[in-house]
Design an enzyme around this catalytic site. Structure first.
Site, PDB file in Angstrom:
ATOM      1  N   LYS A  10       0.822  -1.217   0.000  1.00 31.79           N
ATOM      2  CA  LYS A  10       0.000   0.000   0.000  1.00 31.79           C
ATOM      3  C   LYS A  10       0.861   1.275   0.000  1.00 31.79           C
ATOM      4  O   LYS A  10       2.062   1.224   0.279  1.00 31.79           O
ATOM      5  CB  LYS A  10      -0.930  -0.029   1.217  1.00 31.79           C
ATOM      6  N   TYR A  50     -12.434  -1.781  -3.862  1.00 30.40           N
ATOM      7  CA  TYR A  50     -12.982  -1.983  -2.511  1.00 30.40           C
ATOM      8  C   TYR A  50     -14.512  -1.853  -2.481  1.00 30.40           C
ATOM      9  O   TYR A  50     -15.072  -1.538  -1.429  1.00 30.40           O
ATOM     10  CB  TYR A  50     -12.351  -0.973  -1.543  1.00 30.40           C
ATOM     11  N   ARG A  86      -2.203 -14.368   4.318  1.00 29.73           N
ATOM     12  CA  ARG A  86      -2.939 -13.672   5.388  1.00 29.73           C
ATOM     13  C   ARG A  86      -2.224 -13.825   6.736  1.00 29.73           C
ATOM     14  O   ARG A  86      -2.194 -12.902   7.542  1.00 29.73           O
ATOM     15  CB  ARG A  86      -4.379 -14.195   5.475  1.00 29.73           C
ATOM     16  N   THR A  92      -5.754  -7.143  10.389  1.00 30.39           N
ATOM     17  CA  THR A  92      -5.958  -5.844   9.725  1.00 30.39           C
ATOM     18  C   THR A  92      -5.483  -4.691  10.604  1.00 30.39           C
ATOM     19  O   THR A  92      -4.853  -3.753  10.125  1.00 30.39           O
ATOM     20  CB  THR A  92      -7.465  -5.664   9.411  1.00 30.39           C
ATOM     21  N   ARG A 103       2.180  -6.535   9.228  1.00 31.37           N
ATOM     22  CA  ARG A 103       1.468  -5.378   9.793  1.00 31.37           C
ATOM     23  C   ARG A 103       1.992  -5.015  11.172  1.00 31.37           C
ATOM     24  O   ARG A 103       2.022  -3.835  11.538  1.00 31.37           O
ATOM     25  CB  ARG A 103      -0.034  -5.638   9.784  1.00 31.37           C
ATOM     26  N   ASN A 113      -2.193   0.346   6.762  1.00 31.38           N
ATOM     27  CA  ASN A 113      -1.774  -0.959   7.283  1.00 31.38           C
ATOM     28  C   ASN A 113      -0.847  -1.735   6.342  1.00 31.38           C
ATOM     29  O   ASN A 113      -0.820  -2.962   6.363  1.00 31.38           O
ATOM     30  CB  ASN A 113      -2.981  -1.793   7.734  1.00 31.38           C
ATOM     31  N   HIS A 116      -2.196  -5.400   1.575  1.00 29.88           N
ATOM     32  CA  HIS A 116      -3.508  -6.041   1.439  1.00 29.88           C
ATOM     33  C   HIS A 116      -3.319  -7.454   0.915  1.00 29.88           C
ATOM     34  O   HIS A 116      -2.414  -7.715   0.126  1.00 29.88           O
ATOM     35  CB  HIS A 116      -4.368  -5.251   0.440  1.00 29.88           C
ATOM     36  N   GLU A 127     -10.077 -10.317  -7.441  1.00 25.55           N
ATOM     37  CA  GLU A 127      -9.058  -9.274  -7.254  1.00 25.55           C
ATOM     38  C   GLU A 127      -7.916  -9.425  -8.266  1.00 25.55           C
ATOM     39  O   GLU A 127      -7.400  -8.428  -8.767  1.00 25.55           O
ATOM     40  CB  GLU A 127      -8.528  -9.321  -5.822  1.00 25.55           C
TER      41      GLU A 127
HETATM   42  P1  CMP Z   1      -7.473  -4.454   3.573  1.00 22.51           P
HETATM   43  O1  CMP Z   1      -6.936  -5.792   3.903  1.00 22.51           O
HETATM   44  O2  CMP Z   1      -6.902  -3.761   2.398  1.00 22.51           O
HETATM   45  O3  CMP Z   1      -9.061  -4.576   3.346  1.00 22.51           O
HETATM   46  C1  CMP Z   1      -9.939  -3.500   3.588  1.00 22.51           C
HETATM   47  C2  CMP Z   1      -9.265  -2.333   4.213  1.00 22.51           C
HETATM   48  O4  CMP Z   1     -10.125  -1.416   4.850  1.00 22.51           O
HETATM   49  C3  CMP Z   1      -8.365  -2.821   5.335  1.00 22.51           C
HETATM   50  O5  CMP Z   1      -7.264  -3.517   4.829  1.00 22.51           O
HETATM   51  C4  CMP Z   1      -8.065  -1.529   6.056  1.00 22.51           C
HETATM   52  O6  CMP Z   1      -7.041  -0.781   5.418  1.00 22.51           O
HETATM   53  C5  CMP Z   1      -9.386  -0.796   5.891  1.00 22.51           C
HETATM   54  N1  CMP Z   1     -10.169  -0.887   7.126  1.00 22.51           N
HETATM   55  C6  CMP Z   1     -10.806  -1.957   7.616  1.00 22.51           C
HETATM   56  N2  CMP Z   1     -11.419  -1.650   8.785  1.00 22.51           N
HETATM   57  C7  CMP Z   1     -11.135  -0.358   9.011  1.00 22.51           C
HETATM   58  C8  CMP Z   1     -11.464   0.555  10.055  1.00 22.51           C
HETATM   59  N3  CMP Z   1     -12.218   0.166  11.097  1.00 22.51           N
HETATM   60  N4  CMP Z   1     -11.004   1.812   9.962  1.00 22.51           N
HETATM   61  C9  CMP Z   1     -10.242   2.202   8.910  1.00 22.51           C
HETATM   62  N5  CMP Z   1      -9.907   1.382   7.885  1.00 22.51           N
HETATM   63  C10 CMP Z   1     -10.338   0.118   7.956  1.00 22.51           C
END
Ligand code: CMP
Length: 139
Positions: A10, A50, A86, A92, A103, A113, A116, A127
Site C-alpha cells: 500500500k 474496494y 494472510r 488488519t 502489519r 496498514n 492487502h 481481485e
Molecule cells: P485491507 O486488507 O486492504 O481490506 C480493507 C481495508 O479497509 C483494510 O485492509 C483496512 O485498510 C481498511 N479498514 C478496515 N477496517 C477499518 C477501520 N475500522 N477503519 C479504517 N480502515 C479500515
C-alpha cells in the site's frame, strides 16, 4: 493445494521504502511472484477494488488513502497461498497483529496498514482479474 492470491504493497509502505522488505518476506515464506505491477490507483479504481466496503464508515478514508500514492500489486503463488499470505500479513489492525507479521512490523494504523491480501478463493479470483489478464501471469 497450489493457489494464487492478490497482494498489494500500500501507499504508506511504498513511501517508506518497504517494497523490497515486504516482497522479500513473502518470497521467504514460499509465496512466489507470478505477476507484478506498480501503479497509482485513481479514486474510481480504488472505489471499484474496494466496492464490497462501500457504505462502511471507513470507505471514504480508505479510497482517499489507496489513491494517495503508488502501490505495488502482485499475484503470489504457493501452497495454500491465500491463507499463508494472510498469516504473514497479520490482523488488519496492527495493534492486534501477531509478532513478526508484516502489519505488526510495518503498519501504523488500521487504515495505513502496509499491505492487502485476498481473504478467500473467490475474492482472490476477482481481485487478480481486477489488475491482470491471464496473459500477464507468468505461471
Ligand atoms: P485491507 O486488507 O486492504 O481490506 C480493507 C481495508 O479497509 C483494510 O485492509 C483496512 O485498510 C481498511 N479498514 C478496515 N477496517 C477499518 C477501520 N475500522 N477503519 C479504517 N480502515 C479500515
Amino acid at each position: 493445494m497450489l493457489e494464487r492470491t492478490l497482494s498489494i504493497v500500500k501507499p504508506d509502505a511504498v513511501k517508506k521504502g518497504l517494497i523490497g522488505a515486504i516482497l522479500g518476506r513473502f518470497e521467504k515464506e514460499g509465496l512466489r511472484p507470478v505477476a507484478m505491477r506498480m501503479l497509482r490507483l485513481s479514486r474510481s479504481q480504488a472505489e471499484g477494488f474496494y466496492a464490497v466496503h462501500r457504505g462502511k464508515p471507513f470507505f471514504e478514508g480508505l479510497v482517499e488513502f489507496m489513491s494517495s500514492g503508488p502501490v505495488v500489486v502482485s499475484v503470489l503463488e504457493g501452497e495454500n497461498a491465500i491463507q499463508r499470505h494472510r498469516e504473514v500479513l497479520g490482523a488488519t489492525d496492527p495493534a492486534k497483529a501477531a509478532p513478526n507479521t508484516i502489519r505488526k512490523l510495518y503498519a501504523e494504523s488500521v487504515q495505513h496498514n502496509a499491505a492487502h491480501g485476498s481473504d478467500g478463493p473467490d475474492t482472490a479470483r476477482t481481485e487478480i482479474a481486477y489488475f491482470f489478464s491471464s496473459l500477464d501471469i507468468a505461471g
